[in-house]
Design a protein around this motif. Structure first.
Motif, mmCIF file in Angstrom:
data_model
loop_
_atom_site.group_PDB
_atom_site.id
_atom_site.type_symbol
_atom_site.label_atom_id
_atom_site.label_comp_id
_atom_site.label_asym_id
_atom_site.label_seq_id
_atom_site.Cartn_x
_atom_site.Cartn_y
_atom_site.Cartn_z
ATOM 1 N N GLY A 247 27.382 54.091 -65.792
ATOM 2 C CA GLY A 247 28.758 54.567 -65.638
ATOM 3 C C GLY A 247 29.408 53.959 -64.420
ATOM 4 O O GLY A 247 30.548 53.481 -64.463
ATOM 5 N N MET A 248 28.657 53.961 -63.328
ATOM 6 C CA MET A 248 29.177 53.416 -62.080
ATOM 7 C C MET A 248 29.496 51.927 -62.200
ATOM 8 O O MET A 248 30.501 51.450 -61.683
ATOM 9 C CB MET A 248 28.130 53.616 -60.995
ATOM 10 C CG MET A 248 28.640 54.388 -59.821
ATOM 11 S SD MET A 248 27.327 54.574 -58.637
ATOM 12 C CE MET A 248 27.281 56.329 -58.531
ATOM 13 N N ASP A 249 28.614 51.195 -62.902
ATOM 14 C CA ASP A 249 28.861 49.761 -63.098
ATOM 15 C C ASP A 249 30.150 49.532 -63.876
ATOM 16 O O ASP A 249 30.945 48.663 -63.522
ATOM 17 C CB ASP A 249 27.688 49.123 -63.868
ATOM 18 C CG ASP A 249 26.518 48.800 -62.948
ATOM 19 O OD1 ASP A 249 26.753 48.542 -61.749
ATOM 20 O OD2 ASP A 249 25.369 48.822 -63.426
ATOM 21 N N SER A 250 30.367 50.336 -64.935
ATOM 22 C CA SER A 250 31.573 50.116 -65.737
ATOM 23 C C SER A 250 32.820 50.506 -64.944
ATOM 24 O O SER A 250 33.832 49.820 -65.000
ATOM 25 C CB SER A 250 31.499 50.859 -67.068
ATOM 26 O OG SER A 250 31.619 52.241 -66.885
ATOM 27 N N VAL A 251 32.730 51.594 -64.168
ATOM 28 C CA VAL A 251 33.906 52.036 -63.399
ATOM 29 C C VAL A 251 34.206 51.065 -62.252
ATOM 30 O O VAL A 251 35.365 50.887 -61.870
ATOM 31 C CB VAL A 251 33.710 53.481 -62.883
ATOM 32 C CG1 VAL A 251 34.873 53.889 -61.990
ATOM 33 C CG2 VAL A 251 33.600 54.451 -64.054
ATOM 34 N N PHE A 252 33.161 50.416 -61.736
ATOM 35 C CA PHE A 252 33.383 49.445 -60.654
ATOM 36 C C PHE A 252 34.330 48.333 -61.136
ATOM 37 O O PHE A 252 35.143 47.831 -60.365
ATOM 38 C CB PHE A 252 32.038 48.868 -60.178
ATOM 39 C CG PHE A 252 32.107 48.148 -58.860
ATOM 40 C CD1 PHE A 252 32.446 48.823 -57.696
ATOM 41 C CD2 PHE A 252 31.818 46.789 -58.783
ATOM 42 C CE1 PHE A 252 32.505 48.158 -56.476
ATOM 43 C CE2 PHE A 252 31.865 46.118 -57.557
ATOM 44 C CZ PHE A 252 32.208 46.801 -56.412
ATOM 45 N N GLY A 253 34.214 47.984 -62.423
ATOM 46 C CA GLY A 253 35.139 46.998 -62.997
ATOM 47 C C GLY A 253 36.575 47.506 -63.000
ATOM 48 O O GLY A 253 37.500 46.771 -62.641
ATOM 49 N N LEU A 254 36.759 48.777 -63.371
ATOM 50 C CA LEU A 254 38.117 49.362 -63.363
ATOM 51 C C LEU A 254 38.656 49.423 -61.939
ATOM 52 O O LEU A 254 39.836 49.160 -61.678
ATOM 53 C CB LEU A 254 38.094 50.780 -63.959
ATOM 54 C CG LEU A 254 37.655 50.912 -65.420
ATOM 55 C CD1 LEU A 254 37.604 52.383 -65.826
ATOM 56 C CD2 LEU A 254 38.614 50.147 -66.327
ATOM 57 N N HIS A 255 37.773 49.793 -61.011
ATOM 58 C CA HIS A 255 38.138 49.886 -59.601
ATOM 59 C C HIS A 255 38.685 48.527 -59.112
ATOM 60 O O HIS A 255 39.737 48.455 -58.485
ATOM 61 C CB HIS A 255 36.898 50.314 -58.801
ATOM 62 C CG HIS A 255 37.125 50.447 -57.341
ATOM 63 N ND1 HIS A 255 37.374 51.664 -56.730
ATOM 64 C CD2 HIS A 255 37.149 49.527 -56.353
ATOM 65 C CE1 HIS A 255 37.534 51.473 -55.435
ATOM 66 N NE2 HIS A 255 37.395 50.188 -55.169
ATOM 67 N N HIS A 256 37.974 47.475 -59.480
ATOM 68 C CA HIS A 256 38.409 46.150 -59.021
ATOM 69 C C HIS A 256 39.624 45.642 -59.782
ATOM 70 O O HIS A 256 40.432 44.893 -59.234
ATOM 71 C CB HIS A 256 37.233 45.168 -59.014
ATOM 72 C CG HIS A 256 36.511 45.303 -57.716
ATOM 73 N ND1 HIS A 256 36.808 44.539 -56.623
ATOM 74 C CD2 HIS A 256 35.611 46.222 -57.310
ATOM 75 C CE1 HIS A 256 36.093 44.955 -55.592
ATOM 76 N NE2 HIS A 256 35.354 45.983 -55.987
ATOM 77 N N PHE A 257 39.760 46.067 -61.033
ATOM 78 C CA PHE A 257 40.982 45.736 -61.768
ATOM 79 C C PHE A 257 42.168 46.384 -61.045
ATOM 80 O O PHE A 257 43.226 45.766 -60.888
ATOM 81 C CB PHE A 257 40.884 46.213 -63.216
ATOM 82 C CG PHE A 257 42.147 45.992 -63.989
ATOM 83 C CD1 PHE A 257 42.673 44.725 -64.157
ATOM 84 C CD2 PHE A 257 42.842 47.068 -64.534
ATOM 85 C CE1 PHE A 257 43.856 44.515 -64.854
ATOM 86 C CE2 PHE A 257 44.026 46.871 -65.224
ATOM 87 C CZ PHE A 257 44.534 45.599 -65.389
ATOM 88 N N ALA A 258 41.994 47.626 -60.558
ATOM 89 C CA ALA A 258 43.081 48.321 -59.845
ATOM 90 C C ALA A 258 43.427 47.601 -58.537
ATOM 91 O O ALA A 258 44.606 47.401 -58.222
ATOM 92 C CB ALA A 258 42.682 49.772 -59.568
ATOM 93 N N HIS A 259 42.393 47.210 -57.774
ATOM 94 C CA HIS A 259 42.663 46.427 -56.554
ATOM 95 C C HIS A 259 43.465 45.164 -56.898
ATOM 96 O O HIS A 259 44.448 44.831 -56.240
ATOM 97 C CB HIS A 259 41.345 45.977 -55.908
ATOM 98 C CG HIS A 259 40.702 46.990 -55.004
ATOM 99 N ND1 HIS A 259 41.380 47.692 -54.034
ATOM 100 C CD2 HIS A 259 39.394 47.382 -54.889
ATOM 101 C CE1 HIS A 259 40.529 48.478 -53.378
ATOM 102 N NE2 HIS A 259 39.324 48.319 -53.875
#
Ligand code: ZN
Length: 292
Positions: A247-259
Motif C-alpha cells: 500500500g505504501m509503495d503504491s501511495v508513494f507514487g501518488l505522493h510524488h505525482f502530487a509533488h
C-alpha cells in the motif's frame, strides 16, 4: 551549501537496559532535517549493536515531540549530499525535478522510516506536545506509542495538495475512517482520540510520561532479546501481509505525482505552502470550526 552547526541534534543515553534516543532541536520543535535523520539512524544502530540494550525509547527534547520535516529552519538541508543509508540509489543533489525529489524522499523519508520500523529491538515513542506530519511518521515506526494527555497529532499535508506524508501507514494505524477524517480535515487529533483508534498504547499525564515509557521499556528489555526480535518480525511480517508495504509503495507514487503536479502548475513541490502558511492554514481551520 553549508548547514549551521547546532551541536548534537540527537542525544543518546543508556539507562539500565534501555537506550534513550532523543531528538534535540527544541528551538525548532524538533523539526527533522537530514542531519537529524542520519544522527537518529546512527543512534538506532548504536542501540542495535549494543548487546546490553534490550529496548529503545525515542523521545523529543522540549515541549514537543516533533513538528515534522524541516521545511523552513536555518538548518534545512535538503540540498546537501549525505551518503545514502536506506536505499541503493544515486544522490539527489543536482538532479532535476522529480528525479531529485524521488531520490531524496525515498532515502530520507520512506526508506529511513522503513529501516527504523525493522530495528530488531523493540521501540517505544514517548510523545508530548506536537507530533505532526513527519513527527507522526517517526512515532508510527515505533512498536508502541506512549503519549502524554497534552500530545496532539496531525497530518495536514493535504493542505499542500498531497495525499498524506510519505510513510503512508494511516489506514493501518487509524482504520480507514480515522485515516480519511484526519487527512480530509487536516485537523489535530488528541492523544485520547489516538488511543481510541488504537494508534497510541497509553495516555498518561505529562508528569508521568517518562516514568510510564521507561517502565514499559524496562519490562520489555527484560525479555529474551532474540525472542523479542523474532516476535517483532512476526508482527511486522503479518502487517506487511495486511498490505502495509505494498500500500505504501503504491501511495508513494501518488505522493510524488502530487509533488510533481504542484511543481508543474508553478506552485513549487509543496503547493506554495511553507511552515508559516501551514500554521496559518491550521489556525484558520480551527477558527472556522470554533465559529460553527
Ligand atoms: Zn514528499
Amino acid at each position: 551549501m553549508s548547514v549551521p552547526d547546532e551541536g548534537d541534534v540527537v542525544t543518546y543515553e543508556v539507562r539500565g537496559r534501555v537506550a534513550i534516543v532523543t531528538m534535540n532541536r527544541p528551538g525548532y520543535r524538533n523539526a527533522q532535517n537530514s542531519v537529524m535523520t542520519y544522527a537518529l539512524d546512527a543512534a538506532f544502530l548504536r542501540a542495535v549493536e549494543d548487546p546490553e540494550v534490550g529496548a529503545i525509547v525515542l523521545a523529543g527534547n522540549g515541549d514537543h515531540f516533533s513538528a515534522g520535516h524541516d521545511i523552513g529552519t536555518p538548518g534545512r538541508d535538503h540540498h546537501v549530499s549525505y551518503e545514502n543509508k536506506a536505499v541503493m540509489w544515486w544522490d539527489h543533489v543536482d538532479k532535476p525535478g522529480g528525479d531529485q525529489r524521488y531520490a531524496r524522499e525515498m532515502e530520507v523519508y520512506l526508506g529511513m522510516c522503513r529501516r527504523w520500523r525493522e530495528l530488531p529491538k523493540p521501540t517505544i515513542a514517548m510523545v508530548q506536545g506536537a507530533c505532526i506530519a513527519g513527527g507522526l511518521m517517526l512515532s508510527w515506526v515505533c512498536d508502541l506509542i506512549v503519549a502524554s494527555d497534552d500530545a496532539f497529532f496531525a497530518d495536514p499535508v493535504v493542505r499542500m495538495g498531497i495525499p498524506g506524508v510519505e510513510y503512508f501507514a494511516h489506514p493501518w494505524v487509524l482504520g480507514t475512517r480515522g485515516a480519511k477524517e484526519i487527512l480530509y480535515t487536516g485537523d489535530r487529533f488528541s492523544a485520547q482520540r489516538a488511543y481510541e483508534w488504537g494508534m497510541v498504547s497509553r495516555v498518561v499525564p505529562r508528569a508521568d510520561l517518562e516514568t510510564t515509557a521507561m517502565e514499559m521499556a524496562d519490562k520489555i528489555a527484560a525479555m529474551p532479546q532474540f525472542g523479542l526480535a523474532l516476535t517483532k518480525r512476526a508482527v511486522n511480517q503479518c502487517e506487511d501481509l495486511m498490505g502495509i508495504r505494498a500500500g505504501m509503495d503504491s501511495v508513494f507514487g501518488l505522493h510524488h505525482f502530487a509533488h510533481a503536479h504542484n511543481a508543474e502548475v508553478g506552485l513549487g513541490p509543496l503547493g506554495g505552502m511553507d511552515a508559516t502558511a501551514m500554521k496559518r492554514g491550521a489556525a484558520a481551520a480551527m477558527k472556522k470550526a470554533g465559529e460553527q
